[in-house]
Write a protein that holds these residues in place. Structure first.
Motif, PDB file in Angstrom:
ATOM      1  N   LYS A 146       0.862  -1.181   0.000  1.00  0.00           N
ATOM      2  CA  LYS A 146       0.000   0.000   0.000  1.00  0.00           C
ATOM      3  C   LYS A 146       0.899   1.230   0.000  1.00  0.00           C
ATOM      4  CE  LYS A 146      -3.936   0.013   0.531  1.00  0.00           C
ATOM      5  NZ  LYS A 146      -5.059   0.047  -0.454  1.00  0.00           N
ATOM      6  N   VAL A 147       0.974   1.890  -1.125  1.00  0.00           N
ATOM      7  CA  VAL A 147       1.917   3.001  -1.288  1.00  0.00           C
ATOM      8  C   VAL A 147       1.438   4.258  -0.564  1.00  0.00           C
ATOM      9  CG1 VAL A 147       3.159   4.429  -2.951  1.00  0.00           C
ATOM     10  CG2 VAL A 147       2.639   2.037  -3.494  1.00  0.00           C
ATOM     11  N   GLY A 148       0.166   4.592  -0.718  1.00  0.00           N
ATOM     12  CA  GLY A 148      -0.384   5.776  -0.071  1.00  0.00           C
ATOM     13  C   GLY A 148      -0.096   7.061  -0.821  1.00  0.00           C
ATOM     14  N   GLU A 149      -0.667   8.153  -0.332  1.00  0.00           N
ATOM     15  CA  GLU A 149      -0.443   9.462  -0.936  1.00  0.00           C
ATOM     16  C   GLU A 149       1.031   9.846  -0.825  1.00  0.00           C
ATOM     17  OE1 GLU A 149      -2.532  11.184  -2.633  1.00  0.00           O
ATOM     18  OE2 GLU A 149      -4.407  10.146  -2.143  1.00  0.00           O
ATOM     19  N   LEU A 150       1.503  10.555  -1.827  1.00  0.00           N
ATOM     20  CA  LEU A 150       2.913  10.941  -1.846  1.00  0.00           C
ATOM     21  C   LEU A 150       3.254  11.821  -0.648  1.00  0.00           C
ATOM     22  CD1 LEU A 150       5.421  10.640  -3.765  1.00  0.00           C
ATOM     23  CD2 LEU A 150       4.914  12.965  -4.514  1.00  0.00           C
ATOM     24  N   ASN A 151       4.288  11.414   0.087  1.00  0.00           N
ATOM     25  CA  ASN A 151       4.783  12.170   1.229  1.00  0.00           C
ATOM     26  C   ASN A 151       6.109  12.804   0.820  1.00  0.00           C
ATOM     27  OD1 ASN A 151       6.265  12.838   3.660  1.00  0.00           O
ATOM     28  ND2 ASN A 151       4.738  11.667   4.791  1.00  0.00           N
ATOM     29  N   LYS A 152       6.086  14.111   0.608  1.00  0.00           N
ATOM     30  CA  LYS A 152       7.263  14.792   0.062  1.00  0.00           C
ATOM     31  C   LYS A 152       8.490  14.641   0.946  1.00  0.00           C
ATOM     32  CE  LYS A 152       4.490  18.196  -2.446  1.00  0.00           C
ATOM     33  NZ  LYS A 152       4.165  19.630  -2.626  1.00  0.00           N
ATOM     34  N   LEU A 153       8.310  14.792   2.252  1.00  0.00           N
ATOM     35  CA  LEU A 153       9.458  14.688   3.155  1.00  0.00           C
ATOM     36  C   LEU A 153       9.993  13.262   3.191  1.00  0.00           C
ATOM     37  CD1 LEU A 153       8.298  16.998   6.095  1.00  0.00           C
ATOM     38  CD2 LEU A 153       9.891  17.517   4.246  1.00  0.00           C
ATOM     39  N   ARG A 154       9.097  12.286   3.116  1.00  0.00           N
ATOM     40  CA  ARG A 154       9.531  10.890   3.077  1.00  0.00           C
ATOM     41  C   ARG A 154      10.305  10.604   1.801  1.00  0.00           C
ATOM     42  NH1 ARG A 154       5.353   5.775   2.636  1.00  0.00           N
ATOM     43  NH2 ARG A 154       6.895   4.161   2.227  1.00  0.00           N
ATOM     44  N   LEU A 155       9.837  11.167   0.688  1.00  0.00           N
ATOM     45  CA  LEU A 155      10.498  10.939  -0.598  1.00  0.00           C
ATOM     46  C   LEU A 155      11.913  11.515  -0.615  1.00  0.00           C
ATOM     47  CD1 LEU A 155      10.027   9.754  -3.458  1.00  0.00           C
ATOM     48  CD2 LEU A 155       9.316  12.032  -4.174  1.00  0.00           C
ATOM     49  N   LEU A 156      12.143  12.579   0.132  1.00  0.00           N
ATOM     50  CA  LEU A 156      13.490  13.142   0.212  1.00  0.00           C
ATOM     51  C   LEU A 156      14.463  12.153   0.837  1.00  0.00           C
ATOM     52  CD1 LEU A 156      12.793  16.785   1.444  1.00  0.00           C
ATOM     53  CD2 LEU A 156      13.408  16.077  -0.852  1.00  0.00           C
ATOM     54  N   ASN A 157      13.969  11.340   1.755  1.00  0.00           N
ATOM     55  CA  ASN A 157      14.832  10.423   2.491  1.00  0.00           C
ATOM     56  C   ASN A 157      14.939   9.048   1.845  1.00  0.00           C
ATOM     57  OD1 ASN A 157      16.398   9.655   4.910  1.00  0.00           O
ATOM     58  ND2 ASN A 157      14.659   8.309   5.310  1.00  0.00           N
ATOM     59  N   ARG A 158      13.833   8.608   1.234  1.00  0.00           N
ATOM     60  CA  ARG A 158      13.804   7.250   0.668  1.00  0.00           C
ATOM     61  C   ARG A 158      12.721   7.169  -0.400  1.00  0.00           C
ATOM     62  NH1 ARG A 158      15.959   2.570   2.439  1.00  0.00           N
ATOM     63  NH2 ARG A 158      16.680   3.587   4.361  1.00  0.00           N
ATOM     64  N   ASN A 159      12.949   6.306  -1.398  1.00  0.00           N
ATOM     65  CA  ASN A 159      11.963   6.192  -2.469  1.00  0.00           C
ATOM     66  C   ASN A 159      10.641   5.657  -1.941  1.00  0.00           C
ATOM     67  OD1 ASN A 159      10.875   6.307  -5.004  1.00  0.00           O
ATOM     68  ND2 ASN A 159      11.778   4.386  -5.707  1.00  0.00           N
TER      69      ASN A 159
END
Length: 270
Positions: A133-146
């Motif tokens: 379950k990928v979920g809505e894009l989390n910008k801060l999470r994406l900065l740290n890990r794909n």
């Protein structure tokens, strides 16, 4: 149905002949309502089974582009350059897709020209089971890990405009992470389609387990250096959110204390 290609499916293949036909069949055996093309890029495979499977696909009229081994980023870029579709759908050679979901993704993008990427959930296969379950894009999470796998429907014009996949990542397996960051930093819009769109095969010898996973810090350092101004901006925004949260918590605690004192003293506390 028009003759104009709607979706170009790009599959890089390096020694994955054992699984490739499953990927091909998941695409071919469905009666698509929109015109598609499937481009396989042989990234210098040396495995005999893979070479044989690729030959069979060629004989069946499949599109196979040959190149020297250069990694998945280069292979995907090779496929994109040869493609003619309005949208690009990268599909790894060891995964399979659920076409009905990506047809839904196609219609979502057709109805909203501001959307650059539609991504979905996935079903694990191979050495892991369950639903991703990928979920809505989390910008801060994406900065740290794909957060989003490369199997997503992408507007081709946006992909070309941003230069495609980065071929200079220190370790293979994170090229999709770099692409999503590039999309994010250029204000491209992501859409989360909460459906299982593909089957994601987990293998102990995959690139994510042998290269990008163990070398996550090195790849992240590369991305931070490449996008320093953007990382700095988001870091400031993250800090501001933390400070706002702490201020809010302090305010809540002060109000609680005043309420307790009011009860104890039987009068308001300023």
């Amino acid at each position: 149905m028009t003759n104009t290609i709607a979706i170009s499916i790009i599959t890089p293949c390096y020694n994955h002949g054992k699984y490739l036909l499953e990927a091909v069949h998941s695409i071919r055996e469905y009666n698509w309502s929109v015109p598609i093309e499937h481009i396989i890029v042989n990234d210098g495979s040396i495995d005999e089974e893979t070479i044989h499977v690729l030959e069979v696909i060629k004989q069946q009229g499949g599109i196979v582009i040959e190149q020297k081994n250069a990694g998945p980023s280069t292979a995907r870029n090779t496929g994109i350059k040869a493609s003619t579709g309005k949208y690009i759908l990268p599909v790894d050679s060891d995964n399979t897709i659920i076409p009905t979901v990506f047809e839904m993704a196609y219609h979502i993008m057709e109805s909203d020209s501001t959307i650059s990427v539609v991504y979905t959930d996935a079903q694990y296969i191979g050495e892991k089971s369950g639903t991703w379950k990928v979920g809505e894009l989390n910008k801060l999470r994406l900065l740290n890990r794909n957060q989003v796998d490369n199997c997503a429907l992408i507007r081709r014009d946006d992909l070309i405009q941003l230069g495609g996949y980065d071929e200079g990542m220190p370790f293979k397996g994170n090229e999709d992470w770099e692409l999503w960051l590039k999309m994010l930093f250029n204000d491209k819009k992501f859409y989360y389609l909460e459906e299982v769109g593909y089957n994601y095969r987990v293998l102990h010898n995959s690139l994510s387990n042998t290269e990008s996973g163990p070398n996550h810090v090195v790849n992240k350092r590369y991305l931070v250096n490449k996008y320093q101004p953007y990382y700095a901006t988001y870091a400031i925004q993250a800090l501001e959110k933390v400070l706002q949260y702490e201020k809010k918590q302090k305010h809540i605690q002060e109000n609680k204390l005043k309420s307790i004192l009011k009860i104890l003293l039987n009068k308001p506390v300023l």
